[in-house]
Design a protein around this motif. Sequence first.
Motif, PDB file in Angstrom:
ATOM      1  N   SER A 278       0.832  -1.195  -0.091  1.00  0.00           N
ATOM      2  CA  SER A 278      -0.108  -0.061   0.068  1.00  0.00           C
ATOM      3  C   SER A 278       0.857   1.297  -0.024  1.00  0.00           C
ATOM      4  CB  SER A 278      -0.955   0.167   1.137  1.00  0.00           C
ATOM      5  OG  SER A 278      -1.750  -1.207   1.278  1.00  0.00           O
ATOM      6  N   ALA A 279       2.157   1.224   0.424  1.00  0.00           N
ATOM      7  CA  ALA A 279       2.776   2.269   0.416  1.00  0.00           C
ATOM      8  C   ALA A 279       3.449   2.800  -0.596  1.00  0.00           C
ATOM      9  CB  ALA A 279       4.221   2.008   1.359  1.00  0.00           C
ATOM     10  N   TYR A 280       3.214   1.716  -1.699  1.00  0.00           N
ATOM     11  CA  TYR A 280       3.746   2.440  -3.217  1.00  0.00           C
ATOM     12  C   TYR A 280       2.429   3.237  -3.831  1.00  0.00           C
ATOM     13  CZ  TYR A 280       7.409  -1.111  -2.746  1.00  0.00           C
ATOM     14  OH  TYR A 280       8.409  -1.892  -2.317  1.00  0.00           O
ATOM     15  N   ASN A 281       1.164   3.142  -3.288  1.00  0.00           N
ATOM     16  CA  ASN A 281       0.271   3.614  -3.903  1.00  0.00           C
ATOM     17  C   ASN A 281       0.168   5.240  -4.186  1.00  0.00           C
ATOM     18  OD1 ASN A 281      -0.804   1.054  -3.855  1.00  0.00           O
ATOM     19  ND2 ASN A 281      -2.308   1.133  -2.288  1.00  0.00           N
ATOM     20  N   LEU A 282      -0.211   5.873  -5.099  1.00  0.00           N
ATOM     21  CA  LEU A 282      -0.343   7.182  -5.061  1.00  0.00           C
ATOM     22  C   LEU A 282      -1.522   7.771  -4.117  1.00  0.00           C
ATOM     23  CD1 LEU A 282       1.325   6.869  -7.809  1.00  0.00           C
ATOM     24  CD2 LEU A 282      -0.165   8.920  -8.478  1.00  0.00           C
ATOM     25  N   THR A 283      -2.483   7.024  -4.017  1.00  0.00           N
ATOM     26  CA  THR A 283      -3.362   7.368  -3.114  1.00  0.00           C
ATOM     27  C   THR A 283      -4.031   6.307  -2.220  1.00  0.00           C
ATOM     28  OG1 THR A 283      -5.174   6.881  -4.306  1.00  0.00           O
ATOM     29  CG2 THR A 283      -4.352   9.117  -4.718  1.00  0.00           C
ATOM     30  N   ASP A 284      -4.794   6.552  -1.025  1.00  0.00           N
ATOM     31  CA  ASP A 284      -5.314   5.738  -0.408  1.00  0.00           C
ATOM     32  C   ASP A 284      -6.398   4.539  -1.185  1.00  0.00           C
ATOM     33  OD1 ASP A 284      -4.128   6.583   1.923  1.00  0.00           O
ATOM     34  OD2 ASP A 284      -5.833   8.024   2.410  1.00  0.00           O
ATOM     35  N   GLY A 285      -6.274   3.503  -0.774  1.00  0.00           N
ATOM     36  CA  GLY A 285      -6.953   2.464  -1.465  1.00  0.00           C
ATOM     37  C   GLY A 285      -6.384   1.273  -2.033  1.00  0.00           C
ATOM     38  N   ASP A 286      -7.081   0.451  -2.832  1.00  0.00           N
ATOM     39  CA  ASP A 286      -6.470  -0.671  -3.176  1.00  0.00           C
ATOM     40  C   ASP A 286      -6.436  -0.683  -4.827  1.00  0.00           C
ATOM     41  OD1 ASP A 286      -5.108  -3.297  -3.500  1.00  0.00           O
ATOM     42  OD2 ASP A 286      -7.026  -4.205  -2.849  1.00  0.00           O
ATOM     43  N   PRO A 287      -5.446  -0.188  -5.443  1.00  0.00           N
ATOM     44  CA  PRO A 287      -5.445  -0.083  -6.917  1.00  0.00           C
ATOM     45  C   PRO A 287      -6.001  -1.651  -7.806  1.00  0.00           C
ATOM     46  CG  PRO A 287      -3.513   1.012  -6.066  1.00  0.00           C
ATOM     47  CD  PRO A 287      -4.005   0.138  -4.863  1.00  0.00           C
ATOM     48  N   ALA A 288      -6.596  -1.607  -8.621  1.00  0.00           N
ATOM     49  CA  ALA A 288      -7.183  -2.682  -9.302  1.00  0.00           C
ATOM     50  C   ALA A 288      -5.970  -3.241 -10.127  1.00  0.00           C
ATOM     51  CB  ALA A 288      -8.491  -2.478 -10.143  1.00  0.00           C
ATOM     52  N   PRO A 289      -5.974  -4.420 -10.488  1.00  0.00           N
ATOM     53  CA  PRO A 289      -4.927  -5.045 -11.233  1.00  0.00           C
ATOM     54  C   PRO A 289      -5.135  -4.658 -12.760  1.00  0.00           C
ATOM     55  CG  PRO A 289      -6.355  -6.758 -10.731  1.00  0.00           C
ATOM     56  CD  PRO A 289      -6.905  -5.830 -10.077  1.00  0.00           C
ATOM     57  N   THR A 290      -5.156  -3.569 -13.101  1.00  0.00           N
ATOM     58  CA  THR A 290      -4.994  -3.223 -14.405  1.00  0.00           C
ATOM     59  C   THR A 290      -4.151  -3.378 -15.333  1.00  0.00           C
ATOM     60  OG1 THR A 290      -4.426  -1.007 -13.963  1.00  0.00           O
ATOM     61  CG2 THR A 290      -6.839  -1.386 -14.102  1.00  0.00           C
ATOM     62  N   SER A 291      -3.107  -3.342 -14.840  1.00  0.00           N
ATOM     63  CA  SER A 291      -1.806  -3.595 -15.728  1.00  0.00           C
ATOM     64  C   SER A 291      -1.776  -5.211 -16.266  1.00  0.00           C
ATOM     65  CB  SER A 291      -0.482  -3.268 -15.024  1.00  0.00           C
ATOM     66  OG  SER A 291       0.717  -3.301 -16.184  1.00  0.00           O
ATOM     67  N   ALA A 292      -1.744  -6.114 -15.254  1.00  0.00           N
ATOM     68  CA  ALA A 292      -1.934  -7.567 -15.290  1.00  0.00           C
ATOM     69  C   ALA A 292      -2.959  -7.833 -16.288  1.00  0.00           C
ATOM     70  CB  ALA A 292      -2.075  -8.151 -14.157  1.00  0.00           C
ATOM     71  N   ARG A 293      -4.167  -7.072 -16.185  1.00  0.00           N
ATOM     72  CA  ARG A 293      -5.455  -7.368 -17.184  1.00  0.00           C
ATOM     73  C   ARG A 293      -5.294  -7.166 -18.272  1.00  0.00           C
ATOM     74  NH1 ARG A 293     -10.163  -6.320 -12.339  1.00  0.00           N
ATOM     75  NH2 ARG A 293      -9.602  -8.546 -11.245  1.00  0.00           N
ATOM     76  N   MET A 294      -4.266  -6.222 -18.648  1.00  0.00           N
ATOM     77  CA  MET A 294      -4.285  -5.474 -19.935  1.00  0.00           C
ATOM     78  C   MET A 294      -3.692  -6.749 -20.880  1.00  0.00           C
ATOM     79  SD  MET A 294      -1.300  -2.862 -21.204  1.00  0.00           S
ATOM     80  CE  MET A 294      -2.181  -1.569 -20.887  1.00  0.00           C
ATOM     81  N   PHE A 295      -3.013  -7.637 -20.378  1.00  0.00           N
ATOM     82  CA  PHE A 295      -2.815  -8.992 -21.179  1.00  0.00           C
ATOM     83  C   PHE A 295      -3.664 -10.138 -20.718  1.00  0.00           C
ATOM     84  CE2 PHE A 295       0.937  -6.132 -21.627  1.00  0.00           C
ATOM     85  CZ  PHE A 295       0.747  -5.739 -22.782  1.00  0.00           C
ATOM     86  N   VAL A 296      -4.080 -10.189 -19.547  1.00  0.00           N
ATOM     87  CA  VAL A 296      -4.619 -11.421 -18.911  1.00  0.00           C
ATOM     88  C   VAL A 296      -5.982 -11.003 -18.468  1.00  0.00           C
ATOM     89  CG1 VAL A 296      -4.705 -13.313 -17.176  1.00  0.00           C
ATOM     90  CG2 VAL A 296      -2.447 -12.544 -18.432  1.00  0.00           C
ATOM     91  N   PRO A 297      -7.023 -10.708 -19.231  1.00  0.00           N
ATOM     92  CA  PRO A 297      -8.438 -10.113 -18.629  1.00  0.00           C
ATOM     93  C   PRO A 297      -8.848 -10.855 -17.450  1.00  0.00           C
ATOM     94  CG  PRO A 297      -8.318 -10.200 -20.957  1.00  0.00           C
ATOM     95  CD  PRO A 297      -7.257 -11.057 -20.688  1.00  0.00           C
ATOM     96  N   GLU A 298      -8.589 -12.086 -17.204  1.00  0.00           N
ATOM     97  CA  GLU A 298      -9.273 -12.744 -16.121  1.00  0.00           C
ATOM     98  C   GLU A 298      -8.306 -12.750 -14.918  1.00  0.00           C
ATOM     99  OE1 GLU A 298      -6.791 -15.827 -18.635  1.00  0.00           O
ATOM    100  OE2 GLU A 298      -8.085 -13.792 -19.031  1.00  0.00           O
ATOM    101  N   TYR A 299      -7.308 -12.070 -15.012  1.00  0.00           N
ATOM    102  CA  TYR A 299      -6.206 -12.128 -14.019  1.00  0.00           C
ATOM    103  C   TYR A 299      -7.085 -11.745 -12.493  1.00  0.00           C
ATOM    104  CZ  TYR A 299      -2.216 -10.819 -10.855  1.00  0.00           C
ATOM    105  OH  TYR A 299      -1.693 -10.706  -9.603  1.00  0.00           O
ATOM    106  N   THR A 300      -6.578 -12.460 -11.587  1.00  0.00           N
ATOM    107  CA  THR A 300      -7.072 -12.147 -10.214  1.00  0.00           C
ATOM    108  C   THR A 300      -5.904 -12.167  -9.237  1.00  0.00           C
ATOM    109  OG1 THR A 300      -7.947 -14.451  -9.760  1.00  0.00           O
ATOM    110  CG2 THR A 300      -9.403 -12.735 -10.829  1.00  0.00           C
ATOM    111  N   ARG A 301      -5.879 -11.679  -8.002  1.00  0.00           N
ATOM    112  CA  ARG A 301      -4.822 -11.705  -7.196  1.00  0.00           C
ATOM    113  C   ARG A 301      -5.020 -13.123  -6.357  1.00  0.00           C
ATOM    114  NH1 ARG A 301      -5.428  -6.194  -6.909  1.00  0.00           N
ATOM    115  NH2 ARG A 301      -3.550  -5.042  -7.116  1.00  0.00           N
ATOM    116  N   GLU A 302      -4.251 -13.632  -6.137  1.00  0.00           N
ATOM    117  CA  GLU A 302      -4.315 -14.712  -5.103  1.00  0.00           C
ATOM    118  C   GLU A 302      -4.692 -14.649  -3.775  1.00  0.00           C
ATOM    119  OE1 GLU A 302      -1.251 -17.654  -5.681  1.00  0.00           O
ATOM    120  OE2 GLU A 302      -1.299 -17.678  -8.022  1.00  0.00           O
TER     121      GLU A 302
END
Length: 302
Positions: A278-302
């Motif tokens: 979370s310390a890497y985030n620009l703002t508070d919250g939990d960023p979605a895995p948009t970069s992973a989903r750019m190539f793997v649309p069904e990507y989910t965090r384990e």
Amino acid sequence: MADHTDADDAMPAGPEHADPPFDAPDLSGSTAFVTGTTRGIGKRIALTLAEQGCNIVSTGKTAEPGGELPGTIHTTAAQCEERGVDAHAIQLDVRDAEAVEAAAREAIDEFGEVDIVINNASAIQLATVADLPANRFDLLTDVNVRGTYLVSRAFLPHLREQDGGWILTNAPPVTVDRAPGKAAYAWSKLGMSFVTLSLAEELAGDGIGCNTFWPVTAVDTRATRYFGLGTEDDWRTPHVLADAVLSVLARDPAEYTGHSAYDEDLLRAAGATDADLSAYNLTDGDPAPTSARMFVPEYTRE
């Protein structure tokens, strides 16, 4: 739509210094040849490695200030030297085979040994096949795939002579057979991975770790902002990838090779917690895995 460069973004490289959330390796005595260090992710990787004692060869196309985008290879080299290491800047177009070979020789002559090669520079343009001109397809292929191929190949004889080393590439896992709306970019980025992972097999037994790394979330760069890939709530600073690279360099290259890994997985394996991420985030919250989903649309965090 104009093309931009992942490594040539105009956003800052993040805070001047941030300790990684794990025991960072001492890289004193090592030298890294990093492509695309003028801005953003490439610059942050160079600075992070320098903070751990690694000498840096700063390479990119921008050598003089005053252009359309801020930052130069010399500025990055100077900032690395401010961190107590030696640095050397080389202007380089990674598409030019002769220039790449000359840059490799210059880097080796300057430092005697280069044991880390990081393929970071790449072009990006998101468009459908109908909207992307052929010359832009060629640009993406030449910078991304050809550039990775040429830079990696130029250092092979030198790396083979050494007792271990690294070839690391900023590219995603090869797990997709289509990418509508971004086929050319996807093809070129996956090509970077294909080259790197093929090298892992070709260099088996040489003690050279060949791996790729890729962000789960979008990273705050000029390209991210230009193409509207989410908002600041969706982004992390370039530190997340730089620290992921650092975690790889803490491993044994003879043992850790042939992997395509996401930054979150690398950092968690090194001991990072949810709070650390979370310390890497620009703002508070939990960023979605948009970069992973750019190539793997069904990507989910384990």
